[in-house]
Design an enzyme around this catalytic site. Sequence first.
Site, mmCIF file in Angstrom:
data_model
loop_
_atom_site.group_PDB
_atom_site.id
_atom_site.type_symbol
_atom_site.label_atom_id
_atom_site.label_comp_id
_atom_site.label_asym_id
_atom_site.label_seq_id
_atom_site.Cartn_x
_atom_site.Cartn_y
_atom_site.Cartn_z
ATOM 1 N N ASN A 142 0.876 -1.179 0.000
ATOM 2 C CA ASN A 142 0.000 0.000 0.000
ATOM 3 C C ASN A 142 0.910 1.224 0.000
ATOM 4 O O ASN A 142 1.526 1.538 1.002
ATOM 5 C CB ASN A 142 -0.880 -0.047 1.259
ATOM 6 C CG ASN A 142 -1.668 1.229 1.470
ATOM 7 O OD1 ASN A 142 -1.763 2.076 0.576
ATOM 8 N ND2 ASN A 142 -2.239 1.377 2.659
ATOM 9 N N LYS B 240 0.091 4.254 -0.176
ATOM 10 C CA LYS B 240 -0.522 5.433 0.459
ATOM 11 C C LYS B 240 -0.315 6.671 -0.422
ATOM 12 O O LYS B 240 -0.350 6.556 -1.646
ATOM 13 C CB LYS B 240 0.024 5.618 1.882
ATOM 14 C CG LYS B 240 -0.101 4.337 2.718
ATOM 15 C CD LYS B 240 0.156 4.524 4.184
ATOM 16 C CE LYS B 240 -0.001 3.190 4.900
ATOM 17 N NZ LYS B 240 0.127 3.285 6.343
ATOM 18 N N HIS C 17 -9.454 1.309 5.521
ATOM 19 C CA HIS C 17 -8.138 1.444 6.145
ATOM 20 C C HIS C 17 -8.258 2.384 7.339
ATOM 21 O O HIS C 17 -9.080 3.301 7.349
ATOM 22 C CB HIS C 17 -7.135 1.990 5.116
ATOM 23 C CG HIS C 17 -5.734 1.946 5.618
ATOM 24 N ND1 HIS C 17 -5.215 2.922 6.433
ATOM 25 C CD2 HIS C 17 -4.740 1.029 5.447
ATOM 26 C CE1 HIS C 17 -3.960 2.609 6.739
ATOM 27 N NE2 HIS C 17 -3.653 1.464 6.154
ATOM 28 N N GLU D 153 -6.562 4.825 8.244
ATOM 29 C CA GLU D 153 -6.311 6.257 8.013
ATOM 30 C C GLU D 153 -7.589 6.978 7.572
ATOM 31 O O GLU D 153 -7.963 7.965 8.219
ATOM 32 C CB GLU D 153 -5.110 6.428 7.069
ATOM 33 C CG GLU D 153 -3.815 6.124 7.830
ATOM 34 C CD GLU D 153 -2.676 5.534 7.018
ATOM 35 O OE1 GLU D 153 -2.727 5.562 5.788
ATOM 36 O OE2 GLU D 153 -1.722 5.023 7.650
ATOM 37 N N GLU E 127 -5.274 -5.197 10.913
ATOM 38 C CA GLU E 127 -4.223 -4.202 11.096
ATOM 39 C C GLU E 127 -4.403 -3.487 12.431
ATOM 40 O O GLU E 127 -5.146 -2.491 12.515
ATOM 41 C CB GLU E 127 -4.287 -3.161 9.976
ATOM 42 C CG GLU E 127 -4.087 -3.741 8.592
ATOM 43 C CD GLU E 127 -3.480 -2.695 7.657
ATOM 44 O OE1 GLU E 127 -2.352 -2.909 7.213
ATOM 45 O OE2 GLU E 127 -4.134 -1.675 7.411
ATOM 46 N N GLY F 227 2.833 1.846 10.962
ATOM 47 C CA GLY F 227 3.802 2.929 10.820
ATOM 48 C C GLY F 227 4.595 3.224 12.083
ATOM 49 O O GLY F 227 5.251 4.256 12.185
ATOM 50 N N SER G 79 3.621 -2.582 10.333
ATOM 51 C CA SER G 79 5.076 -2.699 10.468
ATOM 52 C C SER G 79 5.632 -4.046 9.987
ATOM 53 O O SER G 79 6.544 -4.614 10.604
ATOM 54 C CB SER G 79 5.520 -2.414 11.907
ATOM 55 O OG SER G 79 5.176 -1.083 12.253
HETATM 56 P P1 PGA Z 1 2.996 0.024 7.742
HETATM 57 O O1 PGA Z 1 1.505 0.305 7.209
HETATM 58 O O2 PGA Z 1 3.471 -1.228 7.063
HETATM 59 O O3 PGA Z 1 3.773 1.246 7.355
HETATM 60 O O4 PGA Z 1 2.896 -0.157 9.220
HETATM 61 C C1 PGA Z 1 0.583 -0.736 7.043
HETATM 62 C C2 PGA Z 1 -0.703 -0.209 6.500
HETATM 63 O O5 PGA Z 1 -1.095 0.928 6.809
HETATM 64 O O6 PGA Z 1 -1.394 -0.910 5.719
#
Ligand code: PGA
Length: 243
Positions: A9, A11, A96, A98, A165, A171, A204
């Site tokens: 992803n 983003k 997601h 976010e 997740e 992140g 992560s």
């Molecule tokens: P990350 O993000 O691997 O940077 O932790 C995962 C995600 O948001 O799908």
Amino acid sequence: MRKPVIAGNWKMHMTCAQTKDYMNRFLPLVEATPNDRHLVIAPPFTALSTLAETVSGTAVEISSQNVHWEDKGAYTAEISPTMLTEFQTKYTIVGHSEPRKYFSESDEQINKRAKSAQSHDLIPIVCVGETDEQRERGEAERVIRRQIEQGLEDTDPEKLVVAYEPIWAIGTGKTCEAKEANRICGLIRNWVNSSNLIIQYGGSVKPGNIDELMAMSDIDGVLVGGASLEPESFARIVNYQNI
Ligand code: PGA
């Protein structure tokens, strides 16, 4: 047999020029990847067309990062399923954490997006997961179960990916322990009541933990943010080793 789905992803990263450069470095690294796994990249909308051209004839499949429930209409800033399928898009991320956090995306909206995706032959990757505070209060399972029940209502589990997740792991560099991630994925499988459901872990994921995560019985793939932005690290994740 559940075929794992390894998805990157991107983003809000990658212009078209950067996408070309990335793929020039990435494709040779996944040329020998076994076809026992799906390899998916979710670029920003503006790079869909460039990515579609670059991956034509390769094993790389395309995902979008969102989809609207209507085919067209007065929905400024949204994107319709038919706009996505025009670029050979096969998957779409919905729910997601976010957009849930920054744009107050609700389980009801997520459910509409997931159903719309399925009706257009797009496989929704529906993200669920608890915050740090919810986990500390012992509410993780209840929160995830509600997201599953409301987000997946009337969807077809055979045309679906669920991504577990935990928000505190996204992140942050703080990965959920593989065994705990597997336990939650097992619960999700029971709640959805489908042995064929593909369940990813996300949060992560990196070259150093991918092999352990993929060895877990209920983890059928990963959704990767940060570590998918570098072709070398994403290629190592895609080329996970069976341990
Ligand atoms: P990350 O993000 O691997 O940077 O932790 C995962 C995600 O948001 O799908």
